[in-house]
Scaffold this active site. Structure first.
Site, mmCIF file in Angstrom:
data_model
loop_
_atom_site.group_PDB
_atom_site.id
_atom_site.type_symbol
_atom_site.label_atom_id
_atom_site.label_comp_id
_atom_site.label_asym_id
_atom_site.label_seq_id
_atom_site.Cartn_x
_atom_site.Cartn_y
_atom_site.Cartn_z
ATOM 1 N N ASP A 98 0.792 -1.236 0.000
ATOM 2 C CA ASP A 98 0.000 0.000 0.000
ATOM 3 C C ASP A 98 0.817 1.275 0.000
ATOM 4 O O ASP A 98 0.345 2.320 0.441
ATOM 5 C CB ASP A 98 -0.924 -0.020 1.221
ATOM 6 N N GLU A 120 -0.338 -9.041 -0.986
ATOM 7 C CA GLU A 120 -0.894 -8.442 0.237
ATOM 8 C C GLU A 120 -2.114 -7.590 -0.119
ATOM 9 O O GLU A 120 -2.206 -6.408 0.195
ATOM 10 C CB GLU A 120 0.151 -7.621 1.013
ATOM 11 N N GLU A 134 -2.145 5.042 2.907
ATOM 12 C CA GLU A 134 -2.104 3.625 2.531
ATOM 13 C C GLU A 134 -3.477 3.029 2.225
ATOM 14 O O GLU A 134 -3.626 2.208 1.316
ATOM 15 C CB GLU A 134 -1.418 2.811 3.634
ATOM 16 N N HIS A 210 6.293 5.300 12.964
ATOM 17 C CA HIS A 210 6.656 6.104 11.788
ATOM 18 C C HIS A 210 5.488 6.617 10.954
ATOM 19 O O HIS A 210 5.677 7.384 10.030
ATOM 20 C CB HIS A 210 7.550 5.278 10.853
ATOM 21 N N ARG A 212 2.521 8.269 8.864
ATOM 22 C CA ARG A 212 2.204 9.672 8.542
ATOM 23 C C ARG A 212 0.991 10.188 9.307
ATOM 24 O O ARG A 212 0.957 11.341 9.713
ATOM 25 C CB ARG A 212 1.936 9.801 7.028
ATOM 26 N N HIS A 243 13.155 5.257 12.652
ATOM 27 C CA HIS A 243 12.981 5.418 11.195
ATOM 28 C C HIS A 243 13.742 6.669 10.730
ATOM 29 O O HIS A 243 13.837 7.651 11.480
ATOM 30 C CB HIS A 243 11.484 5.566 10.939
HETATM 31 C C1 UD1 Z 1 6.741 4.809 3.575
HETATM 32 C C2 UD1 Z 1 5.347 4.392 3.134
HETATM 33 C C3 UD1 Z 1 4.617 3.706 4.277
HETATM 34 C C4 UD1 Z 1 5.446 2.585 4.880
HETATM 35 C C5 UD1 Z 1 6.828 3.083 5.227
HETATM 36 C C6 UD1 Z 1 7.677 1.928 5.679
HETATM 37 C C7 UD1 Z 1 4.214 5.863 1.503
HETATM 38 C C8 UD1 Z 1 3.387 7.066 1.319
HETATM 39 N N1 UD1 Z 1 4.554 5.568 2.784
HETATM 40 O O1 UD1 Z 1 6.584 5.795 4.570
HETATM 41 O O2 UD1 Z 1 3.395 3.168 3.806
HETATM 42 O O3 UD1 Z 1 4.805 2.109 6.034
HETATM 43 O O4 UD1 Z 1 7.434 3.676 4.066
HETATM 44 O O5 UD1 Z 1 8.789 2.360 6.400
HETATM 45 O O6 UD1 Z 1 4.553 5.195 0.554
HETATM 46 N N2 UD1 Z 1 14.387 8.156 4.510
HETATM 47 C C9 UD1 Z 1 15.748 8.096 4.376
HETATM 48 N N3 UD1 Z 1 16.303 6.881 4.040
HETATM 49 C C10 UD1 Z 1 15.578 5.761 3.857
HETATM 50 C C11 UD1 Z 1 14.181 5.859 3.991
HETATM 51 C C12 UD1 Z 1 13.598 7.060 4.315
HETATM 52 O O7 UD1 Z 1 16.459 9.054 4.544
HETATM 53 O O8 UD1 Z 1 16.133 4.714 3.564
HETATM 54 C C13 UD1 Z 1 13.779 9.465 4.868
HETATM 55 C C14 UD1 Z 1 13.800 10.458 3.707
HETATM 56 O O9 UD1 Z 1 14.049 11.720 4.238
HETATM 57 C C15 UD1 Z 1 12.371 10.385 3.180
HETATM 58 C C16 UD1 Z 1 11.605 10.153 4.476
HETATM 59 O O10 UD1 Z 1 12.415 9.263 5.227
HETATM 60 O O11 UD1 Z 1 11.988 11.560 2.524
HETATM 61 C C17 UD1 Z 1 10.212 9.596 4.337
HETATM 62 O O12 UD1 Z 1 10.183 8.461 3.489
HETATM 63 P P1 UD1 Z 1 8.815 8.075 2.716
HETATM 64 O O13 UD1 Z 1 9.041 6.837 1.920
HETATM 65 O O14 UD1 Z 1 8.306 9.266 2.007
HETATM 66 O O15 UD1 Z 1 7.794 7.830 3.897
HETATM 67 P P2 UD1 Z 1 7.760 6.742 5.044
HETATM 68 O O16 UD1 Z 1 7.251 7.395 6.266
HETATM 69 O O17 UD1 Z 1 9.050 6.007 5.088
HETATM 70 N N1 UDP Z 2 12.135 -3.493 10.241
HETATM 71 C C1 UDP Z 2 13.511 -3.620 10.145
HETATM 72 N N2 UDP Z 2 14.299 -2.741 10.845
HETATM 73 C C2 UDP Z 2 13.785 -1.746 11.611
HETATM 74 C C3 UDP Z 2 12.370 -1.606 11.669
HETATM 75 C C4 UDP Z 2 11.571 -2.490 10.971
HETATM 76 O O1 UDP Z 2 14.005 -4.525 9.481
HETATM 77 O O2 UDP Z 2 14.567 -0.991 12.201
HETATM 78 C C5 UDP Z 2 11.283 -4.441 9.487
HETATM 79 C C6 UDP Z 2 10.194 -5.137 10.294
HETATM 80 O O3 UDP Z 2 10.674 -6.315 10.903
HETATM 81 C C7 UDP Z 2 9.150 -5.413 9.238
HETATM 82 C C8 UDP Z 2 9.270 -4.212 8.319
HETATM 83 O O4 UDP Z 2 10.587 -3.696 8.520
HETATM 84 O O5 UDP Z 2 9.454 -6.567 8.475
HETATM 85 C C9 UDP Z 2 8.231 -3.188 8.657
HETATM 86 O O6 UDP Z 2 8.564 -1.969 8.086
HETATM 87 P P1 UDP Z 2 7.923 -0.611 8.548
HETATM 88 O O7 UDP Z 2 7.517 -0.705 9.968
HETATM 89 O O8 UDP Z 2 8.886 0.445 8.153
HETATM 90 O O9 UDP Z 2 6.667 -0.480 7.579
HETATM 91 P P2 UDP Z 2 5.149 -1.005 7.654
HETATM 92 O O10 UDP Z 2 5.143 -2.470 7.861
HETATM 93 O O11 UDP Z 2 4.475 -0.250 8.758
HETATM 94 O O12 UDP Z 2 4.609 -0.596 6.328
#
Ligand code: UD1
Ligand code: UDP
Length: 382
Positions: A98, A120, A134, A210, A212, A243
């Site tokens: 999602d 999923e 999502e 984490h 939104r 995160h």
């Molecule tokens: C995204 C997904 C969310 C999912 C989550 C898993 C969307 C809208 N949201 O949210 O559904 O649950 O990922 O973690 O698709 N960043 C880094 N390095 C990384 C990853 C993230 O620096 O490896 C930082 C960046 O500044 C980025 C910010 O995190 O802009 C947010 O990342 P983003 O993918 O937009 O949103 P998430 O909250 O991670």
């Molecule tokens: N996870 C990880 N390292 C972390 C936090 C989460 O490997 O520091 C793994 C966790 O075990 C799960 C997945 O990442 O498999 C979940 O990701 P996240 O919570 O970012 O996203 P969501 O499932 O809420 O979309």
């Protein structure tokens, strides 16, 4: 007969963890020509998963920006994927879950009239703004997809209620397949803090947060509640891999930095995460994936959200919806830390989300859809 060209598309940490075993399954089967495209909506958090599972994507759109918005992610994915589809035309595109990558991946494939499989599929809260964005992403992918791989029977029913009745398979969640490859009894952590914890004497609480829709006041209240739990329970050690989102980093550090029994650490790689979870006393999280993994490991979960699209473990009694209210979160945490009977009631392993054979069923479902076998896979039953 020609091989089926199947392209998996993913971009964030959880999609990668849940797609990795499926990519492996497709690669191992002679009927498939497996291609992998990452959008890199996440960069570092994606790359650690690619390393662990030894995945080498053929395409990498490398789209991540420091303060990306939903519009930038979606538009960069759409444009990048158009370029990819000009180079190769898969018979089927697989997207997961999602995220914005998921939605854009399905839409980009649809624009090229390429069949879409949704892994999923069918999770719903019924509230279009929670989880945000999502819930809407997965609903729209439900409309776009030709094949729907639902983890559970309840997920399948959700789709049927929306009039989606064709191409449905109940497979279990691929995260349980992944979990079977990562947890090891003798695991030694690379993260030193984790090797130093006394898992026998201390009550280790694994925390992640984490989402939104929790940005702002809900996240302020969650962090304040975590701080209060730590101060009043010296027997607990809270481990919080934070995160990389700047919003989350700022809020977590402002509230929790300097509390003696709270360990704010960098995101863990998935092997470290699963092994830490297996050794923890309790999980407090707003993550989707953790809500699926912890029940399989027999760990109680307090969900730091107002709703969940994963009611199965709540019904099984191992997950409680704590919400985002300070008083309610601290009350439930106190109960699990102070009352052994309340803890034992929640601390049993259940497997409503899968039996480790989801990827096999998905591959079989694809073959069935394309007429390569006459028999659909047996549905997953919990
Ligand atoms: C995204 C997904 C969310 C999912 C989550 C898993 C969307 C809208 N949201 O949210 O559904 O649950 O990922 O973690 O698709 N960043 C880094 N390095 C990384 C990853 C993230 O620096 O490896 C930082 C960046 O500044 C980025 C910010 O995190 O802009 C947010 O990342 P983003 O993918 O937009 O949103 P998430 O909250 O991670
Ligand atoms: N996870 C990880 N390292 C972390 C936090 C989460 O490997 O520091 C793994 C966790 O075990 C799960 C997945 O990442 O498999 C979940 O990701 P996240 O919570 O970012 O996203 P969501 O499932 O809420 O979309």
């Amino acid at each position: 007969m020609d091989k089926l060209k199947v392209m998996t598309i993913f971009g964030t940490r959880p999609e990668a963890i849940k797609m990795a075993p499926l990519v492996k399954e497709l690669e191992a089967r002679p009927e498939f020509d497996s291609l992998c495209c990452v959008t890199a909506q996440h960069r570092q958090m994606l790359d650690t998963v690619l390393d662990i599972f030894k995945l080498e994507p053929q395409f990498d759109l490398d789209i991540m920006e420091a303060s990306q918005t939903l519009s930038t992610i979606t538009s960069k994915c759409l444009l990048g994927l158009e370029g990819v589809f000009k180079q190769v035309r898969p018979d089927l595109v697989l997207v997961h879950g999602d995220t914005s990558t998921t939605f854009a991946g399905a839409l980009a494939a649809f624009y090229q009239q390429i069949a879409v499989g949704h892994v999923e599929a069918g999770l719903r809260t019924g509230d279009r703004y929670s989880p945000f964005p999502e819930e809407m992403n997965r609903s729209m992918v439900g409309r776009l997809a030709d094949l729907h791989f639902c983890p559970t029977e309840a997920n399948r029913r959700n789709l049927e209620a929306e009039g989606i009745t064709k191409g449905l398979f109940v497979t279990g969640n691929t995260v349980i397949d992944a979990l079977q490859t990562t947890v090891a009894p003798e695991f030694s952590f690379a993260e030193e803090v984790l090797n130093g914890l006394d898992y026998g004497k201390k009550k280790v609480i694994l925390v992640t947060c984490h989402r939104r829709e929790n940005y702002g006041q809900p996240m302020e209240d969650i962090m304040a509640a975590l701080s209060r739990v730590a101060w009043t329970h010296p027997e607990a050690e809270l481990v919080y891999p934070v995160h990389l989102s700047p919003v989350v980093q700022e809020c977590a550090h402002r509230h929790l930095e300097g509390v003696e029994n709270i360990h704010l650490i960098a995101p863990l790689d998935v092997e470290e995460m699963h092994n830490l979870m297996a050794r923890s006393y309790l999980v407090m999280t707003d993550s989707g994936g953790l809500q699926e993994e912890a029940p399989a490991l027999g760990k109680p979960v307090l969900v730091l959200r107002k709703e969940t699209e994963r009611p199965e473990a709540v019904e099984a009694g191992t997950v409680k919806l704590a919400g985002v209210d300070y008083d309610r979160i601290t009350e439930l945490a106190d109960q699990l830390l102070d009352d052994p009977a309340a803890y034992q009631e929640m601390a049993h392993a259940v497997n409503p989300y899968g039996d480790g054979k989801a990827c096999r069923r998905i591959a079989d479902g694809i073959l069935y859809h394309f007429g390569r076998t006459g028999r659909p896979p047996e549905p997953f039953k919990s």
